[in-house]
Design an enzyme around this catalytic site. Structure first.
Site, mmCIF file in Angstrom:
data_model
loop_
_atom_site.group_PDB
_atom_site.id
_atom_site.type_symbol
_atom_site.label_atom_id
_atom_site.label_comp_id
_atom_site.label_asym_id
_atom_site.label_seq_id
_atom_site.Cartn_x
_atom_site.Cartn_y
_atom_site.Cartn_z
ATOM 1 N N ASP A 1 47.342 39.676 72.008
ATOM 2 C CA ASP A 1 46.397 38.641 71.581
ATOM 3 C C ASP A 1 46.945 37.889 70.367
ATOM 4 O O ASP A 1 47.283 38.497 69.346
ATOM 5 C CB ASP A 1 45.054 39.269 71.228
ATOM 6 N N ASP B 1 53.237 41.779 70.565
ATOM 7 C CA ASP B 1 51.787 41.884 70.513
ATOM 8 C C ASP B 1 51.218 41.066 71.671
ATOM 9 O O ASP B 1 51.915 40.235 72.261
ATOM 10 C CB ASP B 1 51.311 41.350 69.160
#
Length: 375
Positions: free
Chosen positions: A10, A8
């Site tokens: 953020d 991922d």
């Protein structure tokens, strides 16, 4: 095959602000320890793919230009430290859209699911939200949820790197045919007393030498058609053991690869600098094993036995057993034995192989021991 770490963005690579949008340079801040951890994983053979949900990217509330500046700077900083991403996959939908490309959906993964060069058994997903773990579950890979105040989680980047890059080299192989049922368990990074049960006591004794003198935990259980003869049990045990070695070694990064006689061996002639097989004596017998985990199976045997069998093991199956290991593990093995006592000669062969294995499987760093890029 190449393992992939899906990550991922953020909250995983860079910290996530209160408004969940990194749309300005001053919001760009890296998660603690992410760069050294990813360098370790890179050196362990991992490739990296970013998979990120960016709610409404390209809309008036989140212009693409505001996203691309900080994102490109992030990628440039990673690249300057030696970390390149194989791909950056962004889903721009809103949660209410329920798009199949939005995590935990795996719609963006179709090209990867069709790629047979990926080592899915070692691949993993790292993220800060439960949707990242659900994404990993949908891909049938391991998921690591980073520890954050907002979403919980149990992992940090150093722990993830250790878990994936320094993982013990273990394998469990179950080989079932109409003739035999063989189970082999081994752990190349743990020393333990070997356990063997094949229904052939002398063969068990020889298998124990591999674990004991190879310096790794080994357990073998075999049930075979011994009412016919010993051939299938001995052959299939060799195939299962070879497969277990191949699986436990994985991509072979950091291993010695070769097993041979060191220059300091007391059995060398003074001044001899040539590479020989690993040589050991057993009373009047001397045996030598030289091996290479090249991925190209090849077996050469130089020796003779006078007796038809030693204990319950036919001597004609001694070289056949070693050939079976080579075929299943991708091992190149040259094995030589000289002596008078056939018991000594058979046992010396097993011990010489074990000592050469001990040298070849030893980790010596993280480099792949070949100029080809793969073994």
């Amino acid at each position: 095959m190449t393992p992939i770490l899906f990550v991922d963005r953020d909250g995983t690579l860079i910290t996530e602000p209160a408004d969940y949008q990194i749309d300005a340079y001053e919001k760009l801040r890296f998660v603690d320890h992410v760069i050294p951890a990813m360098l370790k994983l890179r050196d362990a053979g991992y490739q990296f793919v970013i998979v990120s949900n960016q709610d409404g990217l390209g809309s008036e509330s989140y212009p693409r230009a505001s996203f691309e500046g900080p994102n490109n700077l992030m990628l440039q900083i990673f690249a300057s430290q030696g970390i390149e991403f194989r791909d950056v996959l962004i889903d721009c939908s809103w949660p209410a859209d329920n798009a199949p490309t939005r995590k935990p959906g795996i719609g963006l993964m179709v090209p990867y699911l069709q790629d047979r060069s990926i080592d899915w058994a070692r691949s993993a997903m790292v993220g800060d939200r439960i949707t990242d773990i659900q994404f990993a579950h949908n891909l049938n890979i391991r998921g690591f949820q980073l520890r954050t105040d907002e979403f919980g989680g149990e992992w940090d980047w150093p722990g993830i790197a250790h878990e994936l890059a320094d993982a013990p080299r273990r394998a469990v192989v179950q080989r079932n045919t109409k003739e035999t049922r063989i189970r082999v368990e081994l752990d190349l990074d743990r020393v333990a007393e070997p356990k063997t049960a094949t229904g052939l006591p002398f063969f068990d004794h020889m298998l124990e030498q591999i674990g004991k003198h190879g310096g790794f935990a080994l357990e073998i259980r075999a049930e075979g058609d011994l009412h016919i003869d010993e051939h299938h049990t001995i052959e299939d045990t060799g195939l299962a053991l070879g497969q277990a070695l191949r699986e436990a070694l994985g991509n072979k990064r950091g291993i010695g690869r070769y097993g041979f006689d060191p220059e300091s061996s007391p059995w060398r002639v003074a001044g001899d600098k040539a590479q020989h097989g690993f040589t050991l004596p057993m009373d009047e017998t001397i045996a030598s094993a030289a091996l290479d985990f090249s991925g190209r199976p090849y077996f050469v045997f130089d020796g003779e036995f006078k007796r038809e069998r030693v204990g319950d093991m036919p001597t004609e199956l001694v070289p056949h057993f070693f050939r079976s290991i080579c075929d299943a593990s991708g091992l190149n093995l040259h094995l030589t034995v000289r002596g008078e006592n056939d018991h000594h000669k058979v046992e010396a062969c097993f011990k010489a192989l074990a000592r050469a294995l001990r040298q070849a499987i030893r980790r010596e760093g993280t480099a792949l021991p070949t100029t080809k890029g793969a073994l």
